[in-house]
Design a protein around this motif. Structure first.
Motif, PDB file in Angstrom:
ATOM      1  N   ILE A  51       0.828  -1.207   0.000  1.00  0.00           N
ATOM      2  CA  ILE A  51       0.000   0.000   0.000  1.00  0.00           C
ATOM      3  C   ILE A  51       0.861   1.254   0.000  1.00  0.00           C
ATOM      4  CG2 ILE A  51      -1.643   1.359   1.373  1.00  0.00           C
ATOM      5  CD1 ILE A  51      -2.898  -1.275   2.275  1.00  0.00           C
ATOM      6  N   VAL A  52       1.869   1.275   0.875  1.00  0.00           N
ATOM      7  CA  VAL A  52       2.754   2.448   0.948  1.00  0.00           C
ATOM      8  C   VAL A  52       3.488   2.648  -0.382  1.00  0.00           C
ATOM      9  CG1 VAL A  52       4.803   3.408   2.073  1.00  0.00           C
ATOM     10  CG2 VAL A  52       3.034   2.285   3.450  1.00  0.00           C
TER      11      VAL A  52
ATOM     12  N   THR B  55       2.658   1.666  -3.459  1.00  0.00           N
ATOM     13  CA  THR B  55       1.789   2.113  -4.556  1.00  0.00           C
ATOM     14  C   THR B  55       1.324   3.561  -4.371  1.00  0.00           C
ATOM     15  OG1 THR B  55      -0.120   1.135  -3.416  1.00  0.00           O
ATOM     16  CG2 THR B  55       0.965  -0.196  -5.109  1.00  0.00           C
ATOM     17  N   LEU B  56       1.391   4.053  -3.136  1.00  0.00           N
ATOM     18  CA  LEU B  56       1.056   5.454  -2.907  1.00  0.00           C
ATOM     19  C   LEU B  56       2.230   6.373  -3.235  1.00  0.00           C
ATOM     20  CD1 LEU B  56      -0.954   5.278   0.458  1.00  0.00           C
ATOM     21  CD2 LEU B  56      -1.863   5.778  -1.824  1.00  0.00           C
ATOM     22  N   LEU B  57       3.447   5.903  -2.984  1.00  0.00           N
ATOM     23  CA  LEU B  57       4.629   6.743  -3.187  1.00  0.00           C
ATOM     24  C   LEU B  57       5.112   6.741  -4.634  1.00  0.00           C
ATOM     25  CD1 LEU B  57       6.747   5.851  -0.014  1.00  0.00           C
ATOM     26  CD2 LEU B  57       5.331   7.887  -0.394  1.00  0.00           C
TER      27      LEU B  57
ATOM     28  N   SER C 155       1.923   3.650 -10.084  1.00  0.00           N
ATOM     29  CA  SER C 155       1.369   2.307  -9.901  1.00  0.00           C
ATOM     30  C   SER C 155       0.104   2.078 -10.691  1.00  0.00           C
ATOM     31  CB  SER C 155       1.138   2.056  -8.409  1.00  0.00           C
ATOM     32  OG  SER C 155       0.355   3.104  -7.844  1.00  0.00           O
ATOM     33  N   TRP C 156      -1.045   2.413 -10.135  1.00  0.00           N
ATOM     34  CA  TRP C 156      -2.310   1.961 -10.693  1.00  0.00           C
ATOM     35  C   TRP C 156      -2.640   2.613 -12.035  1.00  0.00           C
ATOM     36  CZ3 TRP C 156      -3.477  -2.161  -8.213  1.00  0.00           C
ATOM     37  CH2 TRP C 156      -3.158  -2.277  -6.857  1.00  0.00           C
TER      38      TRP C 156
ATOM     39  N   PHE D 114      -1.621   6.445 -11.957  1.00  0.00           N
ATOM     40  CA  PHE D 114      -1.325   7.161 -10.721  1.00  0.00           C
ATOM     41  C   PHE D 114       0.178   7.401 -10.655  1.00  0.00           C
ATOM     42  CE2 PHE D 114      -0.259   7.045  -6.130  1.00  0.00           C
ATOM     43  CZ  PHE D 114      -0.906   8.226  -5.767  1.00  0.00           C
TER      44      PHE D 114
ATOM     45  N   GLY E 259       2.129   8.675  -8.277  1.00  0.00           N
ATOM     46  CA  GLY E 259       2.845   8.532  -7.016  1.00  0.00           C
ATOM     47  C   GLY E 259       3.072   9.859  -6.327  1.00  0.00           C
ATOM     48  N   LEU E 260       3.037   9.828  -4.996  1.00  0.00           N
ATOM     49  CA  LEU E 260       3.177  11.056  -4.214  1.00  0.00           C
ATOM     50  C   LEU E 260       4.575  11.656  -4.329  1.00  0.00           C
ATOM     51  CD1 LEU E 260       1.254   9.934  -0.997  1.00  0.00           C
ATOM     52  CD2 LEU E 260       0.381  11.247  -2.949  1.00  0.00           C
TER      53      LEU E 260
END
Length: 282
Positions: free
Chosen positions: A45-46, A48-50, A53-54, A61, A63-64
């Motif tokens: 989860i971390v 794919t957020l950073l 990914s999706w 997405f 990434g942050l």
């Protein structure tokens, strides 16, 4: 299942038995495994957020962190170019001969020239300049167009395409056989057909060839077109010539020009120094 029916009362099993005593236990997994399991999905989860990914409809997405492999590549390339810059700035305005004479620059150019050679030359001339079938060796002292650093640079820049007429119409098979044998034995100029067929005009009175024409040395035992049966190969060349568009059996010997849009002037200088330092430069 009641304890009375359970063959192993007090044991933490599911009550499923096979072959009387083979049963399925209902124990909790080890603590280390549980920690690893939860850590893995939290990591996913971390991550794919950073990072990118999706997939989405028109994009993905990002990434942050805003990281991309292209940006990382450009950053690494920039750091490499900053190290190379002092050398590249110097060789840009120097001749290949001056670069060769400078020990530090020569070492730098040899390292970068190896990559250029691998990308542009090794397919024909071999990884170490040892040559391949139908292509010249670059690591010996035998050069068709001269082996000075200037000659090599010119060859790379403008390419080379010599020409030799076929002599099948001028010499009969007996004379071609005799001339081929003389060349094979290093005695080309001693054969009457050498002068009769006009070989002297390109290969010289001594048979050693003329570098400004790219004509081969016929007395050193080194051959442009090598073969297991070298004598037959010599006969073929005399009969059908080299780069003769009118004869499909003519030898093909063309080196393309790498100057202009293909390689920059600096890259050509690097290649010339590298080839010269393979061991065959004069």
């Amino acid at each position: 299942m009641s304890d009375e029916e359970n063959k192993f009362p007090g044991e933490n099993n599911t009550g499923h038995f096979w072959d009387d005593d083979l049963r399925e236990l209902d124990n909790e997994p080890p603590t280390w495994w549980t920690i690893g399991f939860h850590a893995s999905w939290i990591f996913v989860i971390v991550y794919t957020l950073l990072y990118p990914s999706w997939p989405m409809i028109d994009t993905h997405f990002k990434g942050l962190l805003g990281w991309t492999s292209i940006a990382e590549y450009k950053e690494d390339l920039k750091s490499i170019e900053s190290v190379r810059a002092p050398y590249e700035n110097k060789i840009k305005d120097m001749s290949a001969a001056d670069i060769l004479a400078d020990d530090n620059l020569s070492k730098y150019v040899t390292a970068s020239g190896k990559v250029l050679f691998g990308d542009n030359c090794s397919a024909c001339h071999g990884a170490g300049g040892q040559g391949n079938v139908g292509f010249p060796v670059l690591a010996d002292d035998d050069w068709l167009y001269g082996g000075t650093i200037t000659d090599i640079e010119t060859s790379i820049n403008v390419g080379r395409q010599g020409i030799m007429p076929g002599h099948a119409a001028m010499l009969d098979d007996e004379k071609i056989d005799a001339l081929s044998t003389s060349i094979f034995e290093g005695k080309a100029v001693e054969n009457a057909s050498y002068t009769e067929a006009g070989c002297i005009g390109c290969h010289g009175a001594d048979g050693k060839g003329l570098s400004f024409m790219g004509s081969a040395n016929l007395v050193d035992g080194i051959y442009r077109f090598t073969a297991a049966d070298q004598l037959s190969s010599i006969k073929h060349t005399i009969k059908y010539g080299v780069n003769n568009p009118a004869d499909s059996q003519s030898r093909i010997a063309v080196m393309p020009a790498f100057g202009g849009a293909k390689l920059s002037d600096t890259e050509i200088k690097k290649l010339a120094v590298y080839v010269h330092k393979l061991g065959g430069g004069q």
